[in-house]
Design a protein around this motif. Sequence first.
Motif, PDB file in Angstrom:
ATOM      1  N   CYS A   2      18.538  -3.833  15.752  1.00 40.92           N
ATOM      2  CA  CYS A   2      19.177  -2.926  16.744  1.00 40.92           C
ATOM      3  C   CYS A   2      18.627  -1.267  16.641  1.00 40.92           C
ATOM      4  O   CYS A   2      18.426  -1.072  15.456  1.00 40.92           O
ATOM      5  CB  CYS A   2      20.712  -2.829  17.040  1.00 40.92           C
ATOM      6  SG  CYS A   2      21.603  -2.423  15.787  1.00 40.92           S
ATOM      7  N   CYS A   5      20.564   0.229  13.617  1.00 42.04           N
ATOM      8  CA  CYS A   5      20.136  -0.259  12.408  1.00 42.04           C
ATOM      9  C   CYS A   5      19.029   0.393  11.853  1.00 42.04           C
ATOM     10  O   CYS A   5      18.499   0.534  10.751  1.00 42.04           O
ATOM     11  CB  CYS A   5      20.049  -1.928  12.229  1.00 42.04           C
ATOM     12  SG  CYS A   5      21.618  -2.789  12.243  1.00 42.04           S
ATOM     13  N   HIS A  44      25.301  -4.217  10.530  1.00 47.59           N
ATOM     14  CA  HIS A  44      25.038  -4.612  11.896  1.00 47.59           C
ATOM     15  C   HIS A  44      26.175  -5.367  12.335  1.00 47.59           C
ATOM     16  O   HIS A  44      26.917  -6.387  11.675  1.00 47.59           O
ATOM     17  CB  HIS A  44      23.859  -5.075  12.261  1.00 47.59           C
ATOM     18  CG  HIS A  44      23.788  -5.757  13.511  1.00 47.59           C
ATOM     19  ND1 HIS A  44      23.111  -4.980  14.443  1.00 47.59           N
ATOM     20  CD2 HIS A  44      24.184  -6.933  14.065  1.00 47.59           C
ATOM     21  CE1 HIS A  44      23.158  -5.738  15.571  1.00 47.59           C
ATOM     22  NE2 HIS A  44      23.731  -6.795  15.420  1.00 47.59           N
TER      23      HIS A  44
HETATM   24 ZN   LIG Z   1      22.114  -3.175  14.190  1.00 45.94          ZN
END
Ligand SMILES: [Zn+2]
Length: 88
Positions: A2, A5, A44
């Motif tokens: 994501c 991250c 995450h």
């Molecule tokens: Zn993430």
Amino acid sequence: MCIFCEIVSGNIPARIVYEDDQVIAFLDVAPTSYGHTLVVPKQHVESFLDCPEELLDHVMKVAQELANRLKNNLNCDGINVLTNVGEA
Ligand SMILES: [Zn+2]
């Protein structure tokens, strides 16, 4: 991975204003308000809804500290603290 991250890993640059072993905070690239800062866990999580309790406590403690600094330094009338869950 994501976008948060990607920022944590350094793949996407960000204007980091705070960092510790669990949390990173950076300025939003498209701020919706003056001082718009994102405070996110380095681990995450999909959203606030599934963030482990101890980590959530730490994220909120950091958010409170940063909000106090923003309030004192920007001399603003108020602060909004919110979280987004899903696309809506
Ligand atoms: Zn993430």
